[in-house]
Motif scaffolding. Structure first.
Motif, PDB file in Angstrom:
ATOM      1  N   GLU A 110       0.846  -1.204   0.000  1.00  0.00           N
ATOM      2  CA  GLU A 110       0.000   0.000   0.000  1.00  0.00           C
ATOM      3  C   GLU A 110       0.874   1.244   0.000  1.00  0.00           C
ATOM      4  N   GLY A 111       0.400   2.285  -0.693  1.00  0.00           N
ATOM      5  CA  GLY A 111       1.112   3.559  -0.701  1.00  0.00           C
ATOM      6  C   GLY A 111       2.352   3.549  -1.569  1.00  0.00           C
ATOM      7  N   LEU A 112       2.316   2.758  -2.647  1.00  0.00           N
ATOM      8  CA  LEU A 112       3.492   2.663  -3.506  1.00  0.00           C
ATOM      9  C   LEU A 112       3.897   3.994  -4.133  1.00  0.00           C
ATOM     10  N   ASP A 113       2.911   4.820  -4.440  1.00  0.00           N
ATOM     11  CA  ASP A 113       3.230   6.127  -5.027  1.00  0.00           C
ATOM     12  C   ASP A 113       4.036   6.981  -4.057  1.00  0.00           C
ATOM     13  N   GLN A 114       3.609   6.947  -2.790  1.00  0.00           N
ATOM     14  CA  GLN A 114       4.314   7.726  -1.767  1.00  0.00           C
ATOM     15  C   GLN A 114       5.737   7.210  -1.590  1.00  0.00           C
ATOM     16  N   MET A 115       5.871   5.887  -1.595  1.00  0.00           N
ATOM     17  CA  MET A 115       7.211   5.313  -1.449  1.00  0.00           C
ATOM     18  C   MET A 115       8.089   5.729  -2.627  1.00  0.00           C
ATOM     19  N   ALA A 116       7.545   5.632  -3.815  1.00  0.00           N
ATOM     20  CA  ALA A 116       8.313   5.953  -5.013  1.00  0.00           C
ATOM     21  C   ALA A 116       8.752   7.408  -5.005  1.00  0.00           C
ATOM     22  N   ALA A 117       7.879   8.281  -4.504  1.00  0.00           N
ATOM     23  CA  ALA A 117       8.206   9.700  -4.448  1.00  0.00           C
ATOM     24  C   ALA A 117       9.417   9.933  -3.548  1.00  0.00           C
ATOM     25  N   ARG A 118       9.450   9.241  -2.427  1.00  0.00           N
ATOM     26  CA  ARG A 118      10.575   9.408  -1.511  1.00  0.00           C
ATOM     27  C   ARG A 118      11.840   8.746  -2.044  1.00  0.00           C
ATOM     28  N   ARG A 119      11.665   7.624  -2.718  1.00  0.00           N
ATOM     29  CA  ARG A 119      12.803   6.860  -3.205  1.00  0.00           C
ATOM     30  C   ARG A 119      13.378   7.391  -4.513  1.00  0.00           C
ATOM     31  N   GLY A 120      12.539   8.085  -5.265  1.00  0.00           N
ATOM     32  CA  GLY A 120      12.991   8.499  -6.576  1.00  0.00           C
ATOM     33  C   GLY A 120      13.192   7.294  -7.475  1.00  0.00           C
ATOM     34  N   ALA A 121      12.439   6.242  -7.188  1.00  0.00           N
ATOM     35  CA  ALA A 121      12.592   4.995  -7.942  1.00  0.00           C
ATOM     36  C   ALA A 121      11.445   4.823  -8.924  1.00  0.00           C
ATOM     37  N   ASP A 122      11.736   4.173 -10.024  1.00  0.00           N
ATOM     38  CA  ASP A 122      10.702   3.954 -11.022  1.00  0.00           C
ATOM     39  C   ASP A 122      10.115   2.553 -10.942  1.00  0.00           C
TER      40      ASP A 122
END
Length: 215
Positions: A110-122
């Motif tokens: 859950e919250g993959l978008d938020q994680m990606a935003a912090r990680r800068g990962a695609d």
DNA sequence: TCCCCGATTAACT
DNA sequence: GTTAATCGGGGAG
């Protein structure tokens, strides 16, 4: 009825790290961000750090950094390594017994978008596939050192499906130089969310192999 | 005080 | 496969 994850009991963590580490596989770490967003990831890789373990931060006794490890079980021990990366552990064993389980990798749920935003990962696989990556995805730093994962409200552990014992693979811990032979890393066999493949695929470095005394 | 090194990661060749 | 980044912990002096 909606399936609501159950909290762990304190006693679950009041055991040795070696017992808790494999038992955490298949269960969830949940995080509520300041804006209310909930993050969830299912644990696929852990490592045990025991009492009197030369690889443990607590091996040389109590310090300001590792103080939480000496306290009651079920609390987060967060440390900074390499001057830039945070790693999350769960303290286990009775108070006074400094052992902990390093949370190394998880499947983001859950919250993959938020994680990606912090990680800068695609890629989803880069979100939580390593202790420092996971901590960054979950916005966890030293400010979370000592947080209670049994009764906490901003980060906690939840009972989920778990994993069948025959799907758990043990191997040497990653990145440790002391007690490197102890197979205290636990992985969900074949999981695509690991920080590295499990099993004997891990090759010993040349220098380490050369310096090995061989009977 | 000085100094080495790490429970890592990402970007290189 | 190799290496820079980056800084606090803790042992040595």
């Amino acid at each position: 009825m909606i399936a609501v994850g159950r909290r762990f009991s304190r006693s679950f963590f009041g055991r040795s790290a070696l017992a808790v580490a494999p038992d955490l596989l298949g269960h969830d770490l949940v995080r509520v961000l300041p804006d209310g967003t909930q993050l969830r990831a299912r644990i696929v890789e852990t490592e045990a750090y025991e009492q009197h373990d030369p690889a443990s931060h607590a091996y040389r006794g109590r310090t300001r950094r590792n103080e939480v490890m000496f306290g009651p079980p079920g609390h987060l021990y967060v440390y900074l390594t390499y001057g830039m990366h945070h790693c999350m552990n769960v303290v286990t064993g009775e108070a006074g017994h400094a052992c902990a389980v390093l949370l190394r990798a998880a499947e983001p749920l859950e919250g993959l978008d938020q994680m990606a935003a912090r990680r800068g990962a695609d890629r989803d696989r880069d979100l939580c596939s390593g202790p420092a990556r996971w901590a960054q995805a979950f916005e966890v730093d030293r400010g979370f050192d000592g947080d209670d994962v049994v009764s906490g409200t901003r980060i906690w552990l939840e009972w989920a499906d778990g994993i069948r014992e025959d799907r758990i693979v043990a191997g040497p811990r990653i990145g440790v130089t002391q007690a490197a032979d102890r197979p205290w890393r636990f992985c969900v066999s074949g999981s695509p969310w690991l920080s590295r493949p499990a099993g004997s695929a891990i090759r010993r470095s040349r220098s380490a192999a050369a310096s090995r005394s061989s009977p």
